[in-house]
Design a protein around this motif. Sequence first.
Motif, PDB file in Angstrom:
ATOM      1  N   ILE A 101      65.072  79.967  67.727  1.00 10.72           N
ATOM      2  CA  ILE A 101      64.999  80.946  68.820  1.00 10.72           C
ATOM      3  C   ILE A 101      63.549  81.395  68.953  1.00 10.72           C
ATOM      4  O   ILE A 101      62.971  81.936  68.003  1.00 10.72           O
ATOM      5  CB  ILE A 101      65.912  82.151  68.540  1.00 10.72           C
ATOM      6  N   CYS A 102      62.961  81.151  70.121  1.00 12.19           N
ATOM      7  CA  CYS A 102      61.549  81.461  70.340  1.00 12.19           C
ATOM      8  C   CYS A 102      61.410  82.599  71.357  1.00 12.19           C
ATOM      9  O   CYS A 102      62.283  82.798  72.201  1.00 12.19           O
ATOM     10  CB  CYS A 102      60.806  80.227  70.867  1.00 12.19           C
ATOM     11  N   LEU A 133      66.382  83.086  59.452  1.00 14.03           N
ATOM     12  CA  LEU A 133      65.006  83.172  58.982  1.00 14.03           C
ATOM     13  C   LEU A 133      64.112  83.614  60.134  1.00 14.03           C
ATOM     14  O   LEU A 133      63.705  82.802  60.969  1.00 14.03           O
ATOM     15  CB  LEU A 133      64.552  81.822  58.426  1.00 14.03           C
ATOM     16  N   ASP A 134      63.836  84.911  60.189  1.00 11.86           N
ATOM     17  CA  ASP A 134      63.005  85.471  61.247  1.00 11.86           C
ATOM     18  C   ASP A 134      61.536  85.270  60.912  1.00 11.86           C
ATOM     19  O   ASP A 134      61.141  85.351  59.744  1.00 11.86           O
ATOM     20  CB  ASP A 134      63.327  86.958  61.421  1.00 11.86           C
ATOM     21  N   ALA A 161      66.728  80.030  62.916  1.00 13.72           N
ATOM     22  CA  ALA A 161      65.354  80.484  62.696  1.00 13.72           C
ATOM     23  C   ALA A 161      64.800  81.080  63.981  1.00 13.72           C
ATOM     24  O   ALA A 161      65.273  80.772  65.082  1.00 13.72           O
ATOM     25  CB  ALA A 161      64.477  79.323  62.233  1.00 13.72           C
ATOM     26  N   ALA A 162      63.810  81.937  63.831  1.00 15.58           N
ATOM     27  CA  ALA A 162      63.176  82.571  64.995  1.00 15.58           C
ATOM     28  C   ALA A 162      61.690  82.688  64.753  1.00 15.58           C
ATOM     29  O   ALA A 162      61.238  82.783  63.603  1.00 15.58           O
ATOM     30  CB  ALA A 162      63.781  83.953  65.253  1.00 15.58           C
ATOM     31  N   THR A 163      60.929  82.672  65.835  1.00 17.81           N
ATOM     32  CA  THR A 163      59.485  82.819  65.714  1.00 17.81           C
ATOM     33  C   THR A 163      58.886  83.285  67.031  1.00 17.81           C
ATOM     34  O   THR A 163      59.423  83.000  68.099  1.00 17.81           O
ATOM     35  CB  THR A 163      58.824  81.477  65.308  1.00 17.81           C
ATOM     36  N   ASN A 164      57.785  84.035  66.926  1.00 22.51           N
ATOM     37  CA  ASN A 164      56.998  84.363  68.113  1.00 22.51           C
ATOM     38  C   ASN A 164      55.705  83.564  68.123  1.00 22.51           C
ATOM     39  O   ASN A 164      54.852  83.749  68.987  1.00 22.51           O
ATOM     40  CB  ASN A 164      56.687  85.866  68.182  1.00 22.51           C
ATOM     41  N   VAL A 184      67.910  72.424  68.377  1.00 20.59           N
ATOM     42  CA  VAL A 184      68.049  73.029  69.706  1.00 20.59           C
ATOM     43  C   VAL A 184      67.143  74.257  69.757  1.00 20.59           C
ATOM     44  O   VAL A 184      67.118  75.050  68.810  1.00 20.59           O
ATOM     45  CB  VAL A 184      69.499  73.456  69.999  1.00 20.59           C
ATOM     46  N   THR A 185      66.414  74.404  70.847  1.00 19.65           N
ATOM     47  CA  THR A 185      65.544  75.570  71.036  1.00 19.65           C
ATOM     48  C   THR A 185      66.141  76.505  72.084  1.00 19.65           C
ATOM     49  O   THR A 185      66.559  76.056  73.149  1.00 19.65           O
ATOM     50  CB  THR A 185      64.138  75.149  71.490  1.00 19.65           C
ATOM     51  N   VAL A 186      66.183  77.786  71.761  1.00 19.89           N
ATOM     52  CA  VAL A 186      66.595  78.820  72.714  1.00 19.89           C
ATOM     53  C   VAL A 186      65.381  79.709  72.965  1.00 19.89           C
ATOM     54  O   VAL A 186      64.824  80.274  72.017  1.00 19.89           O
ATOM     55  CB  VAL A 186      67.765  79.659  72.166  1.00 19.89           C
ATOM     56  N   ARG A 187      64.975  79.824  74.206  1.00 22.08           N
ATOM     57  CA  ARG A 187      63.788  80.624  74.534  1.00 22.08           C
ATOM     58  C   ARG A 187      64.218  81.954  75.146  1.00 22.08           C
ATOM     59  O   ARG A 187      64.908  81.974  76.165  1.00 22.08           O
ATOM     60  CB  ARG A 187      62.868  79.857  75.496  1.00 22.08           C
TER      61      ARG A 187
END
Length: 439
Positions: A157-158, A229-230, A269-272, A295-298
Amino acid sequence: MSLEPVTIALVEDDPIMGESLVQRLSLEGLTVRWWQRGREAVSALREARVRAVVCDIRLPDIDGETLFREIARRPDAPPFLFITGFGDIDQAVRLMRAGAANYVTKPFDLEDFLVRLAELVRPTPGDDTPVLGVSQAMGEVERLLSRLARVAAPVLICGETGTGKDVAARFLHARSEAAAKPFVAVNCAAIPADLMESELFGHEKGAFTGAIQRHVGYAERTAGGVLFLDEIGELRPELQAKLLRLIEERSFHRVGGERPVAFDGRILAATNADLPALVEAGRFRQDLYYRINVVTVRMPALRDRPDDIPWLMNRFFTEFAERHETSVKGISALTEEAARAHAWPGNIRELRNRMERAMALALGAWLMPGDLFPDLAEYGGPGLSGFGSLEDARLEAERRHIVRALAATGGEIAAAARLLGIGRTTLWEKMRRLGIAVQ
């Protein structure tokens, strides 16, 4: 029968059949966008958002199969219901195997056709009550997360800080079969680097000085649920290697442990951060990036989905009103306009913080712009100076509502008028007065 009031596409070159289907489907409550040539439909459907496509296999320029294969490349490709003649049944069956939803054979029974179409436009569970937002962008995010809840693949998750990545991960987990199992959140940027391995994987008694007993880490506590995992971009390279091993082998070792511990949870997982740039710079493992990025979720920034701002403000208002005793009755229209004008660099987190402070310190019965933006009021912050009269605010709100209706119906004036509950002539007049161009 009455179908869900959604927008569908019709690709049919026969003007008589096309007109007949448009009229009947409109009576059923659908908004229909009709093209008579396949290439025009391909071009429009690359951007248009429709719930389903009804398509004749035989078209004057390209056939329905070519059109289907073009649109199927979209990550959110709508389902296809093909119309075929008796001689094209073999092709229709081949299309079903390729992923088409269904087909009907000419001449077809209209009631049977409507039943098959209804199966394609039926809303998925949760469609009626938005959880993450009311904007089109967040509706698409919710639908994607709901689909991902049915599989166990890793998801990345971006989005910018404060856009709700943690909330999106919890939303996905709540709709999965493992919803009753733990959701274990780990902020990779908040835990000191020298403690991260022990916190993530646990340690055995005596593994290092001060390890007086076995410690169960986050991975083990997941117990078939989700390990979230943020800010994964902050993970140290040596821990990236151990995380990769956990994903590939579905097991890990506690610090100081000799026996592997099974891992049966799901990784979110997530990242900025820009992970591809970190990979290019050698700060993030490429193999780990591909394993967590199935898979990416924006998550869109709040400034890019202004329709969600009043909705979120009202949710926060209700939350804080229930939690704290307050004499504030509601949010003024001027405050909503000021909020829409603000850039929200801190996204939802900033909005929540400002709403909580405003409700705690407001002196009047209604939240005013100065309550929400006390730090900006003295030099005329967003919407705090020159915002015009209440009539100006009403006309601007009316203009936005009409523009949204036109966008939802693909620019169809009659369909937009039905959505708005006004006559077509009235809508034309309002569009002329408000300077809204015909699409």
